[in-house]
Design a protein around this motif. Sequence first.
Motif, PDB file in Angstrom:
ATOM      1  N   GLY A 122      10.112 -66.168  20.347  1.00 44.47           N
ATOM      2  CA  GLY A 122       8.909 -66.160  19.656  1.00 44.47           C
ATOM      3  C   GLY A 122       8.920 -67.826  19.042  1.00 44.47           C
ATOM      4  O   GLY A 122       9.759 -68.628  19.664  1.00 44.47           O
ATOM      5  N   ALA A 123       7.898 -67.899  18.234  1.00 45.63           N
ATOM      6  CA  ALA A 123       7.654 -69.188  17.726  1.00 45.63           C
ATOM      7  C   ALA A 123       7.611 -69.343  16.258  1.00 45.63           C
ATOM      8  O   ALA A 123       6.933 -70.032  15.642  1.00 45.63           O
ATOM      9  N   ALA A 124       8.450 -68.453  15.626  1.00 46.96           N
ATOM     10  CA  ALA A 124       8.329 -68.101  14.109  1.00 46.96           C
ATOM     11  C   ALA A 124       9.242 -68.871  13.566  1.00 46.96           C
ATOM     12  O   ALA A 124       9.041 -68.935  12.212  1.00 46.96           O
ATOM     13  N   GLY A 125      10.083 -69.502  13.975  1.00 44.14           N
ATOM     14  CA  GLY A 125      11.375 -70.293  13.439  1.00 44.14           C
ATOM     15  C   GLY A 125      11.923 -69.511  12.497  1.00 44.14           C
ATOM     16  O   GLY A 125      12.507 -68.432  12.837  1.00 44.14           O
ATOM     17  N   GLU A 126      12.231 -69.786  11.220  1.00 39.80           N
ATOM     18  CA  GLU A 126      12.926 -68.883  10.269  1.00 39.80           C
ATOM     19  C   GLU A 126      11.708 -68.345   9.352  1.00 39.80           C
ATOM     20  O   GLU A 126      12.312 -67.925   8.516  1.00 39.80           O
TER      21      GLU A 126
ATOM     22  N   ALA B 217       5.292 -54.705   3.964  1.00 39.89           N
ATOM     23  CA  ALA B 217       6.693 -53.854   3.515  1.00 39.89           C
ATOM     24  C   ALA B 217       7.332 -54.328   2.334  1.00 39.89           C
ATOM     25  O   ALA B 217       7.003 -55.429   1.836  1.00 39.89           O
ATOM     26  N   ASP B 218       8.237 -53.598   1.820  1.00 34.44           N
ATOM     27  CA  ASP B 218       8.804 -54.016   0.546  1.00 34.44           C
ATOM     28  C   ASP B 218       9.732 -55.192   0.680  1.00 34.44           C
ATOM     29  O   ASP B 218      10.048 -55.931   0.050  1.00 34.44           O
ATOM     30  N   GLU B 219      10.506 -55.254   2.274  1.00 34.58           N
ATOM     31  CA  GLU B 219      11.363 -56.407   2.507  1.00 34.58           C
ATOM     32  C   GLU B 219      10.961 -57.049   3.702  1.00 34.58           C
ATOM     33  O   GLU B 219      10.328 -56.399   4.617  1.00 34.58           O
ATOM     34  N   ASP B 220      11.097 -58.442   3.676  1.00 32.99           N
ATOM     35  CA  ASP B 220      10.535 -59.195   4.881  1.00 32.99           C
ATOM     36  C   ASP B 220      11.896 -59.409   5.721  1.00 32.99           C
ATOM     37  O   ASP B 220      12.942 -59.407   5.433  1.00 32.99           O
ATOM     38  N   PHE B 221      11.601 -60.108   6.702  1.00 32.41           N
ATOM     39  CA  PHE B 221      12.633 -60.259   7.584  1.00 32.41           C
ATOM     40  C   PHE B 221      12.314 -61.401   8.709  1.00 32.41           C
ATOM     41  O   PHE B 221      11.024 -61.825   8.985  1.00 32.41           O
ATOM     42  N   SER B 222      13.266 -62.401   9.147  1.00 30.61           N
ATOM     43  CA  SER B 222      12.917 -63.203   9.892  1.00 30.61           C
ATOM     44  C   SER B 222      13.073 -62.727  11.535  1.00 30.61           C
ATOM     45  O   SER B 222      13.790 -61.744  11.647  1.00 30.61           O
ATOM     46  N   MET B 223      12.734 -63.606  12.553  1.00 31.30           N
ATOM     47  CA  MET B 223      13.121 -62.809  13.992  1.00 31.30           C
ATOM     48  C   MET B 223      14.655 -63.036  14.112  1.00 31.30           C
ATOM     49  O   MET B 223      15.130 -62.019  14.982  1.00 31.30           O
ATOM     50  N   ALA B 224      15.409 -63.749  13.716  1.00 28.54           N
ATOM     51  CA  ALA B 224      16.587 -63.706  13.779  1.00 28.54           C
ATOM     52  C   ALA B 224      17.422 -62.393  12.962  1.00 28.54           C
ATOM     53  O   ALA B 224      18.255 -61.797  13.616  1.00 28.54           O
ATOM     54  N   ASP B 225      16.897 -62.018  11.963  1.00 27.86           N
ATOM     55  CA  ASP B 225      17.503 -60.727  11.422  1.00 27.86           C
ATOM     56  C   ASP B 225      16.958 -59.689  12.137  1.00 27.86           C
ATOM     57  O   ASP B 225      17.756 -58.699  12.316  1.00 27.86           O
TER      58      ASP B 225
ATOM     59  N   ALA C 191      24.366 -57.488  22.485  1.00 31.98           N
ATOM     60  CA  ALA C 191      24.344 -58.912  22.193  1.00 31.98           C
ATOM     61  C   ALA C 191      22.698 -59.271  22.301  1.00 31.98           C
ATOM     62  O   ALA C 191      22.379 -59.086  23.274  1.00 31.98           O
ATOM     63  N   ILE C 192      22.087 -59.501  21.310  1.00 33.72           N
ATOM     64  CA  ILE C 192      20.769 -59.938  21.215  1.00 33.72           C
ATOM     65  C   ILE C 192      20.811 -61.117  20.242  1.00 33.72           C
ATOM     66  O   ILE C 192      21.088 -61.179  19.414  1.00 33.72           O
ATOM     67  N   ALA C 193      20.052 -62.167  20.786  1.00 30.04           N
ATOM     68  CA  ALA C 193      19.723 -63.219  20.229  1.00 30.04           C
ATOM     69  C   ALA C 193      18.459 -63.558  20.018  1.00 30.04           C
ATOM     70  O   ALA C 193      17.408 -63.275  20.678  1.00 30.04           O
ATOM     71  N   TYR C 194      18.106 -64.325  19.198  1.00 27.95           N
ATOM     72  CA  TYR C 194      16.560 -65.039  18.759  1.00 27.95           C
ATOM     73  C   TYR C 194      16.455 -66.292  19.447  1.00 27.95           C
ATOM     74  O   TYR C 194      17.255 -67.113  19.059  1.00 27.95           O
ATOM     75  N   VAL C 195      15.509 -66.361  20.373  1.00 23.41           N
ATOM     76  CA  VAL C 195      15.290 -67.577  21.206  1.00 23.41           C
ATOM     77  C   VAL C 195      13.969 -68.248  20.353  1.00 23.41           C
ATOM     78  O   VAL C 195      12.899 -67.862  20.754  1.00 23.41           O
ATOM     79  N   ASP C 196      14.171 -69.292  19.705  1.00 23.59           N
ATOM     80  CA  ASP C 196      12.874 -70.144  19.252  1.00 23.59           C
ATOM     81  C   ASP C 196      12.301 -70.937  20.142  1.00 23.59           C
ATOM     82  O   ASP C 196      13.004 -71.642  20.627  1.00 23.59           O
ATOM     83  N   MET C 197      11.116 -70.872  20.283  1.00 27.25           N
ATOM     84  CA  MET C 197      10.086 -71.842  21.242  1.00 27.25           C
ATOM     85  C   MET C 197       9.029 -72.549  20.561  1.00 27.25           C
ATOM     86  O   MET C 197       8.837 -72.127  19.401  1.00 27.25           O
ATOM     87  N   THR C 198       8.666 -73.468  21.171  1.00 25.58           N
ATOM     88  CA  THR C 198       7.374 -74.091  20.439  1.00 25.58           C
ATOM     89  C   THR C 198       6.437 -73.085  20.830  1.00 25.58           C
ATOM     90  O   THR C 198       6.362 -72.129  21.724  1.00 25.58           O
ATOM     91  N   GLU C 199       5.255 -73.418  20.148  1.00 22.13           N
ATOM     92  CA  GLU C 199       4.157 -72.351  20.300  1.00 22.13           C
ATOM     93  C   GLU C 199       3.457 -72.539  21.689  1.00 22.13           C
ATOM     94  O   GLU C 199       3.219 -71.309  22.351  1.00 22.13           O
ATOM     95  N   ALA C 200       3.541 -73.651  22.309  1.00 23.42           N
ATOM     96  CA  ALA C 200       2.894 -73.860  23.773  1.00 23.42           C
ATOM     97  C   ALA C 200       3.939 -73.174  24.680  1.00 23.42           C
ATOM     98  O   ALA C 200       3.494 -72.355  25.593  1.00 23.42           O
ATOM     99  N   ASP C 201       5.369 -73.108  24.390  1.00 22.67           N
ATOM    100  CA  ASP C 201       6.231 -72.583  25.329  1.00 22.67           C
ATOM    101  C   ASP C 201       6.340 -71.068  25.420  1.00 22.67           C
ATOM    102  O   ASP C 201       6.590 -70.523  26.201  1.00 22.67           O
ATOM    103  N   TYR C 202       5.987 -70.659  24.098  1.00 22.11           N
ATOM    104  CA  TYR C 202       6.064 -69.211  23.820  1.00 22.11           C
ATOM    105  C   TYR C 202       4.610 -68.658  24.640  1.00 22.11           C
ATOM    106  O   TYR C 202       4.579 -67.626  25.248  1.00 22.11           O
ATOM    107  N   VAL C 203       3.606 -69.215  24.528  1.00 21.70           N
ATOM    108  CA  VAL C 203       2.511 -68.908  25.096  1.00 21.70           C
ATOM    109  C   VAL C 203       2.930 -68.907  26.962  1.00 21.70           C
ATOM    110  O   VAL C 203       2.425 -67.786  27.360  1.00 21.70           O
ATOM    111  N   LYS C 204       3.289 -69.798  27.249  1.00 26.31           N
ATOM    112  CA  LYS C 204       3.922 -69.866  28.726  1.00 26.31           C
ATOM    113  C   LYS C 204       4.918 -68.585  29.012  1.00 26.31           C
ATOM    114  O   LYS C 204       4.360 -68.011  30.107  1.00 26.31           O
TER     115      LYS C 204
END
Length: 283
Positions: A159-163, A197-205, A217-230
């Motif tokens: 995704g491209a949501a950062g934190e 929702a009552d509680e929010d979360f990040s993509m890493a969460d 094993a699952i990791a969050y891979v943060d991308m730029t918006e352009a790279d995420y589109v690709k």
Amino acid sequence: MIAVTGASGHLGRLAIKSLLEKTEAGNIIALVRNPEAVADLAAAGVVVRKADYDQPESYVEALKGVDKLLLISGSAVGQRIAQHTAVIEAAKANSVGLIAYTSILKADKSPILLAQEHVATEKLLASSGVPHVILRNGWYVENYTENMAAVLEHGAVIGAAGEGRVAAASRADYAAAAAAVLTSDEAQAGKIYELAADEDFSMADYAAAIAKASGKAIAYVDMTEADYVKALVGAGVPEGFAQVLADADSAIKAGWLTDASKTLSGLIGRPTVSVADSIKAHL
């Protein structure tokens, strides 16, 4: 009589399910393009009427005798203003007493691309003269969990949501809120509900929650918006919609899809479904 547009869709079916817990089946009208798709609802006593966005006049007939209408926003991005206009005009012609419209969280201020048609629809309602209430739904947790197979296959959430954090609730929670508003003894016209929702979360969460529930094993891979589109286009998502999804992630990063008011849980009378429970259900 309470009518529901898009009654064969995910949210529409859940809204009718929630309404059935509060009123008799004969008081509910399922509006659908293909009546055969809701044969089970008809068998349960729900009134089924054909209503097709491509045939605006069908709504004039379908909304006869309707007291309240749940206008679930259409799914065809880019075509919704014309579709919603047809429904609102038909509701006005039939003197519908209340329209409840499913908009988007913080619609009037949000920079998210998806908010544009919702804002336009809210303005249409305001100028129509039809009493209405706005249900500004936040993100659906199913936007994530329904794509979990790919996450498990590749061991990554991308995704491209950062934190940024998102207060995504289940469709069932939003449906229950709509039913609560439509069957409330309190006057609803003119109200705007910001729902999340009552509680929010990040993509890493989110990635960590999937890892915990699946044992993988699952990791969050943060991308730029352009790279995420690709990446999305490479996975088969049409480029236009990929842009919309990437834009939504930027909105999450900026805090536009979270809300701490707990208005949603207040309407439904219980806590919203947690992301952990949603993940377990989909697994």
